[in-house]
Write a protein that holds these residues in place. Structure first.
Motif, PDB file in Angstrom:
ATOM      1  N   THR A   1       4.034  -0.911  -1.389  1.00 29.83           N
ATOM      2  CA  THR A   1       4.362  -0.144  -0.198  1.00 29.83           C
ATOM      3  C   THR A   1       3.055   0.251   0.466  1.00 29.83           C
ATOM      4  OG1 THR A   1       6.407   0.687  -1.149  1.00 29.83           O
ATOM      5  CG2 THR A   1       5.505   1.925   0.703  1.00 29.83           C
ATOM      6  N   VAL A   2       2.814  -0.267   1.646  1.00 27.57           N
ATOM      7  CA  VAL A   2       1.583  -0.002   2.369  1.00 27.57           C
ATOM      8  C   VAL A   2       1.682   1.332   3.091  1.00 27.57           C
ATOM      9  CG1 VAL A   2       0.069  -0.844   4.215  1.00 27.57           C
ATOM     10  CG2 VAL A   2       1.150  -2.460   2.634  1.00 27.57           C
ATOM     11  N   PHE A   3       2.854   1.621   3.654  1.00 29.57           N
ATOM     12  CA  PHE A   3       3.055   2.840   4.435  1.00 29.57           C
ATOM     13  C   PHE A   3       4.521   3.211   4.362  1.00 29.57           C
ATOM     14  CE2 PHE A   3       2.116   5.900   7.622  1.00 29.57           C
ATOM     15  CZ  PHE A   3       3.236   5.966   8.429  1.00 29.57           C
TER      16      PHE A   3
END
Length: 152
Positions: free
Chosen positions: A143-145
């Protein structure tokens, strides 16, 4: 009723810090505690604030895998869509279900312990959904963001 700048500031603070006390919220937006309380009550009554929740850490709870499942139905008749939506809402591992415009009819966000657990979810629930013609799953690697805060 339309939101004014103060309503938007209140909502912005509340969606980021849901456990904030009324006194601290009032101070954060530079409003008296009583006026702040009245505004928040109005925002709740008018449905701008739907609920207050605790956001849990899926990893700490043993569900680190996030899978996005694209589903195409055999038809888009109203009764088919309704039956699918009722069935998918009963699957405990599905966090979100979105009717989409594009290659798939629906996109689901599913959480699982690991690939074996997702295989169980797939066998036990997803393959039994009504009128599914095609299903494609994609595992999130990282999950990047992620946020729940809406832009105000």
């Amino acid at each position: 009723m339309a939101l004014d700048a103060m309503d938007r500031r209140l909502l912005d603070v509340l969606q980021r810090r849901g456990r904030i006390s009324n006194a601290d919220l009032a101070e954060a937006v530079n409003l008296s505690a009583s006026a702040c309380h009245r505004r928040v009550q109005r925002l709740e009554a008018e449905g701008y604030i739907r609920d207050y929740v605790a956001l849990l850490d899926a990893r700490k709870l043993g569900m680190p895998a996030t899978i996005f499942v694209e589903i195409t139905l055999s038809t888009q008749a109203d009764e088919v869509l309704e039956a699918f939506e009722k069935a998918v809402a009963r699957i405990p591992d599905v966090l979100e279900c979105h009717l989409t415009a594009g290659a798939a009819d629906y996109i689901l966000k599913v959480v699982a312990e690991n690939t074996e657990d997702f295989a169980r979810i797939h066998r036990q629930y997803l393959t039994r959904l009504p009128s599914v013609a095609k299903m494609q799953s994609s595992f999130a690697l990282r999950t990047v963001f992620k946020t729940t805060a809406l832009p105000l």
